[in-house]
Design an enzyme around this catalytic site. Structure first.
Site, PDB file in Angstrom:
ATOM      1  N   SER A 105       4.328  -6.184 -18.287  1.00  0.00           N
ATOM      2  CA  SER A 105       2.894  -6.096 -18.033  1.00  0.00           C
ATOM      3  C   SER A 105       2.613  -5.042 -16.973  1.00  0.00           C
ATOM      4  CB  SER A 105       2.366  -7.444 -17.537  1.00  0.00           C
ATOM      5  OG  SER A 105       1.021  -7.352 -17.122  1.00  0.00           O
TER       6      SER A 105
ATOM      7  N   TYR B 128       3.772 -14.524 -11.764  1.00  0.00           N
ATOM      8  CA  TYR B 128       3.721 -13.777 -13.022  1.00  0.00           C
ATOM      9  C   TYR B 128       4.060 -12.296 -12.827  1.00  0.00           C
ATOM     10  CZ  TYR B 128       1.839 -11.845 -17.385  1.00  0.00           C
ATOM     11  OH  TYR B 128       1.685 -11.169 -18.572  1.00  0.00           O
TER      12      TYR B 128
END
Length: 265
Positions: free
Chosen positions: A147, A159
């Site tokens: 990401s 994350y």
């Protein structure tokens, strides 16, 4: 198992029951792959397998919660030791992953650990299971879903930290397998129109131009993979963000992260 056996290449896609995982399975089937579909949701997986099977794709369902080491071991075995009636996996798409809501210090340690098992440990172990056979056969590849969040400092869950690890791991593996006929790539999208944010109880925020269509993300990723790139960042805006994150002073990157909404999740 759905569809007829053939000499087509085989892709294994984790997190195939929704979002980018489903889109990878569909587009890879369109490109001539048979698929192994991995996720927790058996109902969705079988519906997707039936859909692909009706088009002549062999679509096998492997139900597994990647946070569970015993369940993950079944996926590892499928990658490393396919059964007599199973084709070796030519492409591994490590798509499964999720974010946790809330701040790090307020999140149950067990929740953080489960998140780490799926987002980081599973990718590491599935790559380790798949790559030796691919190298021995002299062909194959891995796409690890990372990401843009991995390039930006942030608050909230772990994350972004996990995605930073995946990007670095993928680039290391890209170099490790050079010359073997095997290719590894990190895919680093930004905001994408999937169920990801809804599962966190979050509304889509930010201007519309920041939001990417899932089919476009996957199409760009597969194009970059075919070009043997180590890193795929779909969208001009996100390419610019990644470039700035690598060149600008940390203070500027922190401001960019806050304004882009990447400071959480």
């Amino acid at each position: 198992m759905t569809g007829a056996s053939s000499s087509r290449p085989t892709a294994l896609v984790t997190g195939a029951s929704s979002g980018l995982g489903t889109e990878f399975a569909v587009q890879l089937a369109d490109q001539g792959y048979d698929v192994v579909l991995v996720a927790r949701d058996e109902v969705r997986l079988r519906a997707l397998a039936d859909r692909l099977g009706a088009r002549g794709t062999r679509a096998d369902v492997l139900v597994a919660d990647l946070a569970d080491p015993a369940a993950r071991a079944r996926v590892e075995r499928r990658l490393a030791e396919p059964a007599v009636d199973e084709a070796p996996v030519d492409l591994l798409v490590n798509n499964a992953g999720y974010a946790t809501a809330g701040e790090f210090v307020g999140t149950d340690p067990a929740v953080l650990a489960a998140n780490h098992e799926v987002n980081v440990t599973s990718v590491l172990l599935l790559c380790r299971a798949a790559l030796p056979g691919m190298i021995e056969r002299g062909r194959g590849g891995v796409i690890n879903l990372s990401s843009v969040a991995g390039f930006l400092p942030g608050r909230g869950s772990v994350y972004g930290a996990g995605k930073a690890y995946l990007t670095q791991l993928s680039q290391n593996l890209f170099m490790s397998v050079a010359g073997t006929g095997v290719h590894v790539m990190a895919l680093c999208p930004g905001y994408t129109k999937t169920e990801f944010h809804a599962r966190l109880g979050q509304e889509r925020s930010g201007p519309g131009f920041l939001w990417l269509e899932a089919d476009r993300v996957v199409a760009d990723a597969l194009e970059d993979f075919a070009k043997r790139r180590a890193l795929s960042v779909p969208g001009a805006v996100y390419k610019a963000i990644v470039t700035v994150s690598r060149l600008a002073p940390l203070r500027i990157v922190q401001v960019l992260a806050r304004r882009s909404g990447s400071g959480r999740g």
